[in-house]
Design a protein around this motif. Structure first.
Motif, PDB file in Angstrom:
ATOM      1  N   VAL A  87      38.773  68.844  16.894  1.00  0.00           N
ATOM      2  CA  VAL A  87      39.394  69.521  18.026  1.00  0.00           C
ATOM      3  C   VAL A  87      40.901  69.286  17.923  1.00  0.00           C
ATOM      4  CG1 VAL A  87      39.460  69.785  20.531  1.00  0.00           C
ATOM      5  CG2 VAL A  87      37.336  69.056  19.405  1.00  0.00           C
ATOM      6  N   LEU A  88      41.680  70.385  17.942  1.00  0.00           N
ATOM      7  CA  LEU A  88      43.133  70.287  17.818  1.00  0.00           C
ATOM      8  C   LEU A  88      43.797  70.525  19.176  1.00  0.00           C
ATOM      9  CD1 LEU A  88      43.664  72.390  14.541  1.00  0.00           C
ATOM     10  CD2 LEU A  88      43.049  69.962  14.769  1.00  0.00           C
ATOM     11  N   ASP A  89      44.793  69.697  19.486  1.00  0.00           N
ATOM     12  CA  ASP A  89      45.518  69.880  20.739  1.00  0.00           C
ATOM     13  C   ASP A  89      46.574  70.977  20.587  1.00  0.00           C
ATOM     14  OD1 ASP A  89      47.683  68.779  19.392  1.00  0.00           O
ATOM     15  OD2 ASP A  89      47.507  66.808  20.341  1.00  0.00           O
ATOM     16  N   SER A  90      47.399  71.164  21.605  1.00  0.00           N
ATOM     17  CA  SER A  90      48.384  72.253  21.593  1.00  0.00           C
ATOM     18  C   SER A  90      49.449  72.085  20.522  1.00  0.00           C
ATOM     19  CB  SER A  90      49.049  72.352  22.973  1.00  0.00           C
ATOM     20  OG  SER A  90      49.685  71.125  23.314  1.00  0.00           O
ATOM     21  N   GLU A  91      49.585  70.869  19.994  1.00  0.00           N
ATOM     22  CA  GLU A  91      50.549  70.611  18.928  1.00  0.00           C
ATOM     23  C   GLU A  91      49.913  70.693  17.540  1.00  0.00           C
ATOM     24  OE1 GLU A  91      53.739  70.200  19.556  1.00  0.00           O
ATOM     25  OE2 GLU A  91      53.372  70.387  21.718  1.00  0.00           O
ATOM     26  N   GLY A  92      48.617  71.019  17.499  1.00  0.00           N
ATOM     27  CA  GLY A  92      47.929  71.116  16.220  1.00  0.00           C
ATOM     28  C   GLY A  92      47.451  69.791  15.669  1.00  0.00           C
ATOM     29  N   ARG A  93      47.455  68.755  16.494  1.00  0.00           N
ATOM     30  CA  ARG A  93      47.011  67.436  16.073  1.00  0.00           C
ATOM     31  C   ARG A  93      45.540  67.222  16.432  1.00  0.00           C
ATOM     32  NH1 ARG A  93      51.970  64.578  19.126  1.00  0.00           N
ATOM     33  NH2 ARG A  93      50.876  65.751  20.754  1.00  0.00           N
ATOM     34  N   VAL A  94      44.831  66.454  15.611  1.00  0.00           N
ATOM     35  CA  VAL A  94      43.424  66.158  15.876  1.00  0.00           C
ATOM     36  C   VAL A  94      43.328  65.206  17.051  1.00  0.00           C
ATOM     37  CG1 VAL A  94      41.302  65.162  14.947  1.00  0.00           C
ATOM     38  CG2 VAL A  94      42.802  66.510  13.451  1.00  0.00           C
ATOM     39  N   CYS A  95      42.618  65.631  18.102  1.00  0.00           N
ATOM     40  CA  CYS A  95      42.450  64.776  19.276  1.00  0.00           C
ATOM     41  C   CYS A  95      41.002  64.316  19.451  1.00  0.00           C
ATOM     42  CB  CYS A  95      42.955  65.476  20.535  1.00  0.00           C
ATOM     43  SG  CYS A  95      42.197  67.098  20.874  1.00  0.00           S
ATOM     44  N   GLU A  96      40.092  64.920  18.674  1.00  0.00           N
ATOM     45  CA  GLU A  96      38.685  64.502  18.705  1.00  0.00           C
ATOM     46  C   GLU A  96      37.987  65.068  17.487  1.00  0.00           C
ATOM     47  OE1 GLU A  96      35.053  64.066  21.957  1.00  0.00           O
ATOM     48  OE2 GLU A  96      36.876  65.155  22.455  1.00  0.00           O
ATOM     49  N   SER A  97      37.001  64.321  16.952  1.00  0.00           N
ATOM     50  CA  SER A  97      36.256  64.774  15.776  1.00  0.00           C
ATOM     51  C   SER A  97      34.759  64.666  16.033  1.00  0.00           C
ATOM     52  CB  SER A  97      36.617  63.943  14.539  1.00  0.00           C
ATOM     53  OG  SER A  97      37.954  64.179  14.145  1.00  0.00           O
ATOM     54  N   LEU A  98      34.019  65.633  15.510  1.00  0.00           N
ATOM     55  CA  LEU A  98      32.569  65.652  15.655  1.00  0.00           C
ATOM     56  C   LEU A  98      31.935  65.758  14.277  1.00  0.00           C
ATOM     57  CD1 LEU A  98      32.398  68.386  18.457  1.00  0.00           C
ATOM     58  CD2 LEU A  98      32.448  65.904  18.791  1.00  0.00           C
ATOM     59  N   ASP A  99      31.042  64.833  13.949  1.00  0.00           N
ATOM     60  CA  ASP A  99      30.263  64.922  12.715  1.00  0.00           C
ATOM     61  C   ASP A  99      29.006  65.720  13.023  1.00  0.00           C
ATOM     62  OD1 ASP A  99      32.031  63.392  11.132  1.00  0.00           O
ATOM     63  OD2 ASP A  99      31.209  61.543  11.957  1.00  0.00           O
ATOM     64  N   VAL A 100      28.913  66.923  12.440  1.00  0.00           N
ATOM     65  CA  VAL A 100      27.860  67.859  12.817  1.00  0.00           C
ATOM     66  C   VAL A 100      26.663  67.798  11.881  1.00  0.00           C
ATOM     67  CG1 VAL A 100      27.321  70.307  13.165  1.00  0.00           C
ATOM     68  CG2 VAL A 100      29.539  69.404  13.877  1.00  0.00           C
ATOM     69  N   PHE A 101      26.924  67.662  10.586  1.00  0.00           N
ATOM     70  CA  PHE A 101      25.837  67.825   9.621  1.00  0.00           C
ATOM     71  C   PHE A 101      26.149  67.041   8.356  1.00  0.00           C
ATOM     72  CE2 PHE A 101      24.381  70.145   5.798  1.00  0.00           C
ATOM     73  CZ  PHE A 101      23.017  70.195   6.024  1.00  0.00           C
ATOM     74  N   THR A 102      25.140  66.336   7.834  1.00  0.00           N
ATOM     75  CA  THR A 102      25.245  65.661   6.539  1.00  0.00           C
ATOM     76  C   THR A 102      23.902  65.754   5.831  1.00  0.00           C
ATOM     77  OG1 THR A 102      26.872  64.069   7.379  1.00  0.00           O
ATOM     78  CG2 THR A 102      25.766  63.514   5.331  1.00  0.00           C
ATOM     79  N   GLU A 103      23.939  66.115   4.559  1.00  0.00           N
ATOM     80  CA  GLU A 103      22.700  66.162   3.780  1.00  0.00           C
ATOM     81  C   GLU A 103      22.999  65.768   2.334  1.00  0.00           C
ATOM     82  OE1 GLU A 103      19.189  69.337   2.521  1.00  0.00           O
ATOM     83  OE2 GLU A 103      19.989  69.289   4.555  1.00  0.00           O
ATOM     84  N   SER A 104      22.091  64.972   1.782  1.00  0.00           N
ATOM     85  CA  SER A 104      22.186  64.560   0.382  1.00  0.00           C
ATOM     86  C   SER A 104      21.060  65.204  -0.400  1.00  0.00           C
ATOM     87  CB  SER A 104      22.091  63.033   0.259  1.00  0.00           C
ATOM     88  OG  SER A 104      23.124  62.397   0.995  1.00  0.00           O
ATOM     89  N   THR A 105      21.363  65.673  -1.606  1.00  0.00           N
ATOM     90  CA  THR A 105      20.337  66.309  -2.424  1.00  0.00           C
ATOM     91  C   THR A 105      20.676  66.173  -3.905  1.00  0.00           C
ATOM     92  OG1 THR A 105      19.022  68.329  -2.692  1.00  0.00           O
ATOM     93  CG2 THR A 105      21.405  68.593  -2.442  1.00  0.00           C
ATOM     94  N   HIS A 106      19.745  66.570  -4.737  1.00  0.00           N
ATOM     95  CA  HIS A 106      19.934  66.521  -6.190  1.00  0.00           C
ATOM     96  C   HIS A 106      19.391  67.810  -6.789  1.00  0.00           C
ATOM     97  CE1 HIS A 106      20.248  64.763 -10.235  1.00  0.00           C
ATOM     98  NE2 HIS A 106      19.085  65.351 -10.480  1.00  0.00           N
TER      99      HIS A 106
END
Length: 236
Positions: A160-179
Motif C-alpha cells: 500500500v503506497l501513501d500519497s508520497e508513493g512510499r510503502v506504508c503497509e505490506s500484505l503477503d498474499v500468496f507463496t508456493e514452492s514447486t519443482h
C-alpha cells in the motif's frame, strides 16, 4: 490449451494459451484467463481448444479424456489486466529472483475493499533447449541446461503506497514452492486469491509484485504470451 473470444462487428478479440506436458497416469488441471473490454453491446463468441502441437512427440496418437469448463464474469471499472510484455518472457537463472509482474492499481473510494487476484504463469525448465522459444531464438542456452530441472518459489506481495508513493503497509498474499522436472518440462501454475484489505487503508494506491525465485539447478523460463495477471477490486 487455448481460450479465444471475439466480438464480431465490434472488432474485439482476445486469446491466451498455455502448454504443459501430460504425464501418463496423472491428472492435470490447466487454467488461464484474460480481461475482455466490451466497447458495445452484442454477441461474443468464445472457444476452448485442446491440442498436441508436436507431431513428432513420443506419445503421438495417444488419446486422453478432458473435462473442459469455462466461464465469463462481469467486472466493473476497478479491474486491471497487467501486461506481460513489460517483463516477459524472461529467464530466471539458478539462485536468482525476478519479478514477472509488477504494477499499480488505484483502489475504489473509501470502504471495505476486496481484491480478487487471478494469475497464471507458464514455465519451461531448461533441461533441454527445445520448447523455450518465444518470439525468436530459444531462451534456454545449451551450455546452461541441466537435467535436474528447476525448483522455484512464486510469491505475491501487495504494498500500500501513501500519497508520497512510499510503502506504508505490506500484505503477503500468496507463496508456493514447486519443482518442474525433465519429464514435465512445461508447467502452468495458476492461482485465484481473494483478500480483504485492512481498514482504514494508509493509502489509495496498491503495488503488486509477483516474483519468481529459482533454486535451480536449471535456469527457468517464464513465458509472456501465455502468462496472465488480473486484479479485480470491489468496495462495499
Amino acid at each position: 490449451m487455448s481460450l479465444a473470444c471475439s466480438g464480431g462487428d465490434s472488432g474485439e478479440a482476445r486469446s491466451i494459451s498455455g502448454t504443459q506436458n501430460i504425464i501418463d497416469g496423472e491428472s492435470s488441471t490447466l487454467t488461464n484467463q484474460f480481461l475482455l473490454t466490451a466497447k458495445k453491446d452484442g454477441e461474443r463468441k468464445c472457444n476452448v481448444l485442446i491440442s498436441s502441437p508436436n507431431e513428432s512427440a513420443a506419445a503421438v496418437g495417444t488419446t486422453l479424456d478432458a473435462d473442459v469448463q469455462w466461464e465469463e464474469t462481469p467486472v466493473g471499472q476497478d479491474a486491471k489486466a497487467f501486461s506481460s510484455d513489460e517483463r516477459l518472457p524472461m529467464v530466471v537463472s539458478n539462485r536468482a529472483r525476478l519479478a514477472a509482474f509488477r504494477g499499480t492499481l488505484k483502489v475504489p473510494k473509501a470502504g471495505d475493499e476486496t481484491l480478487k487476484i487471478l494469475s497464471t504463469l507458464h514455465f519451461t525448465t531448461c533441461t533441454i533447449v527445445n520448447g523455450s522459444r518465444e518470439g525468436g531464438e530459444p531462451l534456454c542456452i545449451p551450455s546452461e541446461t541441466d537435467e535436474g530441472g528447476s525448483s522455484f518459489d512464486v510469491d505475491l506481495r501487495v504494498d500500500v503506497l501513501d500519497s508520497e508513493g512510499r510503502v506504508c503497509e505490506s500484505l503477503d498474499v500468496f507463496t508456493e514452492s514447486t519443482h518442474v522436472d525433465k519429464k514435465t518440462h512445461h508447467q502452468l501454475l495458476s492461482f485465484v486469491k481473494k483478500n480483504q484489505l485492512p481498514a482504514p487503508l494508509c493509502g489509495r494506491t496498491l503495488e503488486f509484485v509477483l516474483a519468481v525465485s529459482n533454486s535451480g539447478p536449471a535456469p527457468l523460463v517464464v513465458h509472456g504470451s501465455s502468462s496472465s495477471f488480473i486484479v479485480v477490486a470491489s468496495s462495499t
